[in-house]
Scaffold this active site. Structure first.
Site, PDB file in Angstrom:
ATOM      1  N   HIS A  78     -20.442 -14.497  -2.265  1.00 47.32           N
ATOM      2  CA  HIS A  78     -20.397 -14.030  -3.654  1.00 47.32           C
ATOM      3  C   HIS A  78     -19.110 -13.245  -3.911  1.00 47.32           C
ATOM      4  O   HIS A  78     -18.443 -13.434  -4.934  1.00 47.32           O
ATOM      5  CB  HIS A  78     -21.595 -13.116  -3.938  1.00 47.32           C
ATOM      6  CG  HIS A  78     -22.920 -13.805  -3.933  1.00 47.32           C
ATOM      7  ND1 HIS A  78     -23.173 -14.958  -4.645  1.00 47.32           N
ATOM      8  CD2 HIS A  78     -24.092 -13.486  -3.321  1.00 47.32           C
ATOM      9  CE1 HIS A  78     -24.437 -15.322  -4.463  1.00 47.32           C
ATOM     10  NE2 HIS A  78     -25.006 -14.448  -3.664  1.00 47.32           N
ATOM     11  N   HIS A 138     -23.415 -14.203   3.549  1.00 46.19           N
ATOM     12  CA  HIS A 138     -23.965 -14.546   2.232  1.00 46.19           C
ATOM     13  C   HIS A 138     -23.307 -13.723   1.125  1.00 46.19           C
ATOM     14  O   HIS A 138     -22.813 -14.275   0.133  1.00 46.19           O
ATOM     15  CB  HIS A 138     -25.477 -14.322   2.231  1.00 46.19           C
ATOM     16  CG  HIS A 138     -26.136 -14.734   0.955  1.00 46.19           C
ATOM     17  ND1 HIS A 138     -26.763 -15.943   0.799  1.00 46.19           N
ATOM     18  CD2 HIS A 138     -26.258 -14.093  -0.237  1.00 46.19           C
ATOM     19  CE1 HIS A 138     -27.241 -16.042  -0.441  1.00 46.19           C
ATOM     20  NE2 HIS A 138     -26.954 -14.923  -1.077  1.00 46.19           N
ATOM     21  N   GLU A 139     -23.317 -12.403   1.304  1.00 47.50           N
ATOM     22  CA  GLU A 139     -22.725 -11.544   0.279  1.00 47.50           C
ATOM     23  C   GLU A 139     -21.207 -11.737   0.206  1.00 47.50           C
ATOM     24  O   GLU A 139     -20.604 -11.628  -0.864  1.00 47.50           O
ATOM     25  CB  GLU A 139     -23.061 -10.078   0.554  1.00 47.50           C
ATOM     26  CG  GLU A 139     -24.540  -9.760   0.534  1.00 47.50           C
ATOM     27  CD  GLU A 139     -25.237 -10.198  -0.747  1.00 47.50           C
ATOM     28  OE1 GLU A 139     -24.571 -10.257  -1.807  1.00 47.50           O
ATOM     29  OE2 GLU A 139     -26.432 -10.499  -0.691  1.00 47.50           O
TER      30      GLU A 139
END
Length: 438
Positions: A103, A99-100
């Site tokens: 980004h 997820h990170e």
């Protein structure tokens, strides 16, 4: 999840003085699902799992509804197998990193400055900077998720000019939307990859329904145990878990007759059980229940077949996640207690790993899809909340929301996420069986 806040609005104790905004990711999940890797539920309440879907899709296999996850608080899976706990924890860590990483990659590919990449919140346990003077990578104390941080030119320690076009807040709305939504997109892509890999390696599970309701576990000293019911017995007198639960709950302290099929015996047994009285006035007998079925594996023969299998399974699971999310909010007063954090998810994952290591494929896929769905909600401190603020900015013709207003909204959201996360960790830890036994 992406959240932009100034250094003064950070809630990572002790509050760091850094020139960044944070993109935190938090686990607080509550859905209804049906999966093939675990099928336990408590007889004391009708299907109250941590993650529970109703699968009504028709992939290339038989897939009856079943329950996955934490039954009731008293029956949360125990963390007795260290190896399985490590496996489940590794799955959650990988999901956070994905997820990170979404980004992070969305920002770096556009040349946007990034200052921090963290797994967890709070005090730093380990860190390194690469390259020198570049991004700080860290592991932090509280396993509530993670964040990606960006330089904030208004911070006195930041040496980047305020008009630098590569600061996140100076980029056009479209660029920022790409960064914000990349975490969710990464989780969705990872979920599909996991299902695709499972179809090529271990194969997707095929469930063939069998008569009756399986009893995987019986609590010592319970009404079921006193009556002679054993783990592995099959209740033939009820067609489904929900029907049997209804019978038990509606007959507290009244004798009920159950026809039991037991391994090694040719003829069914007739058992009479008197359910104990629960505090809420319903009956309970102290067992875990599961639909009775036989599991085989359907393995793809080539990439085209794997793509077909994975697509159908992915679409079905995605629909189930959003349906579960809808049901959670429509019946929030009844479902609020089913929201669980990382401890309960790891406990469930450990049970999955102990029963079948290849079940971790679908476990990880479901958690990825749940996380993506939750982060799309237009709530402060979630990616969806940040997207909502960007939409307001776009509607206003590019005029930014006042910084003070944005800081208040996001800092309140972070506060709620951190408090909820800590509450869930404490509650779920206290509900673990081995903690209760201390």
């Amino acid at each position: 999840m992406l959240l932009r806040v100034s250094p003064q609005a950070q809630l990572h104790p002790p509050t760091p003085r850094g020139c960044y905004a944070s993109l935190p990711l938090s686990f607080a999940l509550s859905h209804s699902t049906s999966l093939s890797f675990s099928t336990t539920t408590s007889s004391s309440s009708p299907l109250p799992p941590l993650l529970l879907f109703s699968q009504t899709h028709n992939p290339p296999r038989s897939h009856p509804p079943c329950a996955f996850a934490s039954p009731s608080p008293g029956l949360l899976p125990s963390l007795e197998s260290f190896q399985s706990v490590i496996e489940a924890t590794s799955v959650l860590t990988a999901i956070i990193v994905v997820h990170e990483g979404g980004h992070f990659l969305a920002a770096t590919l556009q040349g946007i400055h990034v200052s921090k990449f963290a797994i967890g919140f709070g005090p730093v346990l380990a860190r390194f900077v690469y390259p020198k003077g570049g991004v700080e990578y860290s592991v932090r104390a509280f396993p509530l998720g993670g964040f990606v941080a960006f330089p904030d030119a208004e911070d006195p320690d930041c040496n980047i000019p305020a008009d630098d076009p590569d600061l996140l807040r100076n980029r056009p709305v479209v660029d920022r939307v790409f960064v914000v939504s990349a975490g969710v997109a990464a989780n969705i892509a990872f979920a599909f990859f996991l299902i695709f890999a499972q179809s090529l390696t271990t194969g997707l599970p095929v469930q063939e329904p069998l008569p009756g309701v399986l009893v995987p576990d019986v609590r010592p000293g319970s009404a079921a145990s006193r009556s002679g019911l054993l783990p592995g017995d099959i209740v033939l007198s009820s067609p489904s878990v929900s029907d049997l639960v209804d019978i038990i709950k509606s007959n507290p302290e009244k004798s009920i007759s159950l026809k039991i099929q037991r391994g090694g015996l040719t003829d069914p047994l007739d058992l009479k059980i008197v359910p104990d009285l629960s505090p809420d006035g319903t009956g309970r007998i102290g067992v875990q229940l599961s639909p009775n079925f036989r599991v085989t594996r359907l393995k793809a023969k080539n990439l085209a077949e794997a793509t077909n299998f994975a697509t159908r399974e992915f679409v079905a699971l995605t629909g189930s996640v959003f349906e579960g999310l809808k049901q959670t909010f429509l019946n929030f007063s009844q479902s609020a207690e089913k929201v669980s954090g990382p401890v309960a998810i790891i406990a469930v994952g450990a049970e999955v790993a102990k029963s079948s290591a290849d079940g971790l494929f679908q476990f990880a896929a479901v958690i990825n899809l749940n996380l993506a769905a939750m982060n799309l909600l237009p709530l402060p401190a979630l990616d969806g909340g940040t997207l909502a603020l960007l939409l307001v900015e776009a509607v206003r013709g590019g005029r930014r929301i006042p910084r003070e207003v944005e800081q208040v909204i996001t800092s309140l959201g972070v506060s709620l996420v951190v408090m909820l996360g800590l509450f869930l960790i404490v509650r779920d830890t206290l509900n673990l069986d081995f903690i209760k036994m201390l």
